[in-house]
Design an enzyme around this catalytic site. Sequence first.
Site, PDB file in Angstrom:
ATOM      1  N   ASP A  72       0.848  -1.189   0.000  1.00  0.00           N
ATOM      2  CA  ASP A  72       0.000   0.000   0.000  1.00  0.00           C
ATOM      3  C   ASP A  72       0.887   1.243   0.000  1.00  0.00           C
ATOM      4  OD1 ASP A  72      -3.024   0.861   0.604  1.00  0.00           O
ATOM      5  OD2 ASP A  72      -1.675   2.208   1.698  1.00  0.00           O
ATOM      6  N   GLU A  88      -4.751   2.390  -4.136  1.00  0.00           N
ATOM      7  CA  GLU A  88      -3.289   2.432  -4.155  1.00  0.00           C
ATOM      8  C   GLU A  88      -2.678   1.153  -3.578  1.00  0.00           C
ATOM      9  OE1 GLU A  88      -4.556   4.567  -0.302  1.00  0.00           O
ATOM     10  OE2 GLU A  88      -5.326   4.165  -2.309  1.00  0.00           O
TER      11      GLU A  88
END
Length: 204
Positions: free
Chosen positions: A84, A127
């Site tokens: 992440d 993301e």
Amino acid sequence: KDGRVIDISISSQAVFDDDGNFAGVEGIYRDITQRKNLERELHRMASTDTLTGMANRRVFLERAEAAFAHARTENQPLALLMLDLDHFKHINDNHGHIIGDRVLTSVAQTITRHLRASDTLARWGGEEFVILTPLRLNAAVALAEKMRQLIADRPIPPVGAISASLGVAELNMGENGEELLHRADAALYRAKATGRNRVAAAGD
């Protein structure tokens, strides 16, 4: 001659004369290239993340099920990395979504270049990326650290240096995919909670 692949459809039927004797075969040739190209494009769109060009979540889960079955049958190691990007919302807020998309594309390219054919990579959403790899936990943690360092060492204009946090878990005997995902996600959360830009392994 121009290197194109042409798809054709041929249907045929026997032809007989007035006395019922076989006279030959009558066929119909159809160029179905355009239809096949459309089918291939629709399949690509359904299985690929349009921004990064990598597999999407649906395809990853399909491939993961096959990988889980193989790992159990052959008693082979399998690990999951969840990656992440840190503070990605700030990138979108400060630089706009076009730059945010550029960051995601650049990170995807960085990851892809340093994985093996046996690794399965996908954009999990937003993301976040996932990597399924046939490695023991220690080797998977080393791979995660390599990914973290590669991302940190590659500034992306105009944002500059970015960082990522990663959680790693190895598939346990008798464990299903949902449980593995949960443990990798918990490790990722711990990496975020303890300062970001780091790797955490399930069981630490």
